[in-house]
Design an enzyme around this catalytic site. Structure first.
Site, PDB file in Angstrom:
ATOM      1  N   ASP A  60       0.819  -1.208   0.000  1.00 45.67           N
ATOM      2  CA  ASP A  60       0.000   0.000   0.000  1.00 45.67           C
ATOM      3  C   ASP A  60       0.856   1.261   0.000  1.00 45.67           C
ATOM      4  O   ASP A  60       2.074   1.216   0.215  1.00 45.67           O
ATOM      5  CB  ASP A  60      -0.886   0.035   1.254  1.00 45.67           C
ATOM      6  N   TYR A 124       6.500 -10.269   5.839  1.00 47.63           N
ATOM      7  CA  TYR A 124       6.411  -8.867   6.226  1.00 47.63           C
ATOM      8  C   TYR A 124       6.915  -8.704   7.657  1.00 47.63           C
ATOM      9  O   TYR A 124       6.685  -9.570   8.514  1.00 47.63           O
ATOM     10  CB  TYR A 124       4.966  -8.370   6.173  1.00 47.63           C
TER      11      TYR A 124
END
Length: 302
Positions: A60, A124
């Site tokens: 994002d 992540y």
């Protein structure tokens, strides 16, 4: 000799100034996506074919990457041999100029290879700094690269207990944000790894005070939209005592994005994509392509 080559590239970026990893539609003004800048750099190599990059992981706006990946095809003019991997990395980084994007490595891959669909796992890491009353107290090396909290400590034992509920295969509908892909994405995902461990400021050896920092690591084959940030926010809320472990379990079992507490998701700037892993066998070239690559390497040294 066929001079079209497919490459897999790995690349890093500081996501602060980019509108996510993928291409921004032409009608949207303002920030570009990382893909826009990568395709511009590839286009400067003057390929014969249209430039089209397939990014493996869609981060994002504001999210960073230490290792994202993508593939693209490149055919040079006048039947020139394909670029060697090292020369491709150097050329693309040259054309990226001052952008906060860097190619770290490249691999010549088979023509049927796909960076997104052949990925076996993605990892992540979310960085959290504690005891920061104002973000200006962070060293510059961590500015916009972690989530700074006023809390001086978190109940890490409770966070571990809560994380154990999220490991494994579940319907993660509660932990996905609403977007246009919602009707088409299977909400059942398998979290292979969720760990919570102490980390360090990027300037820890050279800063005048110690900054308590924690890293939450998540590994799965794929994730839903904003899933990592919503899981992180919930785990931190457990650590702060704002959410109990049974409450988190109830939220997970609700399987409804509206059941997720409003405003709890962690901000984008603390999140890093750190790994995209592939099978070695998926990266292996056919004997014919391997010979072509060897010839190209030899000629580049002549």
């Amino acid at each position: 000799m066929h001079n079209r080559a497919r490459y897999l590239i790995f690349f890093q970026y500081i996501g602060t100034k980019y509108r996510g990893a993928v291409k921004v539609p032409p009608h949207q003004l303002g920030k570009k996506g990382v893909q826009d800048h990568l395709e511009d750099a590839i286009q400067r190599l003057r390929p014969v074919n249209p430039v089209s990059l397939s990014v493996s992981s869609r981060t994002d706006t504001g999210v960073h990457a230490l290792s994202n990946s993508a593939h693209f095809d490149l055919q040079r003019k006048n039947d020139k041999l394909p670029f060697t991997e090292d020369i491709l990395v150097q050329a693309l980084n040259f054309h990226l100029g001052t952008e906060q994007i860097r190619i770290t490595r490249a691999h010549r891959v088979p023509y049927d290879f796909h960076a997104r669909f052949r990925a076996q796992s993605r990892t992540y890491v979310y960085r959290i700094a504690l005891g920061i009353s104002h973000h200006s107290l962070l060293p510059l090396t961590d500015w916009d690269l972690c989530w700074s909290l006023r809390n001086t400590e978190l109940n890490v034992d409770a966070m571990h207990e809560a994380a154990s509920l999220l490991v494994g295969t579940h319907d993660f509908s509660t932990f996905r944000a609403v977007n246009s892909d919602l009707p088409f994405k299977n909400p059942v995902k398998t979290m292979d790894v969720i760990t919570i461990q102490q980390g360090n400021s990027f300037a820890y050896a050279h800063f005048h005070r110690e900054i308590p920092l924690w890293e939450l690591t998540f590994t799965s084959k794929s994730f839903l939209y904003k899933q990592v940030r919503r899981m992180t926010g919930a785990l931190v809320a457990v650590g702060q005592g704002l959410l109990s472990v049974p409450q988190l379990k109830k939220i997970l079992e609700a399987r409804d994005s509206l059941a997720y507490p409003q405003g709890m998701a962690a901000p984008a700037h603390g999140l890093f994509l750190t790994r995209v892993d592939y099978r070695d066998t998926d990266l292996q070239l056919s004997p014919q392509l391997s010979e072509e690559l060897l010839t190209s390497t030899r000629n580049s040294k002549d």
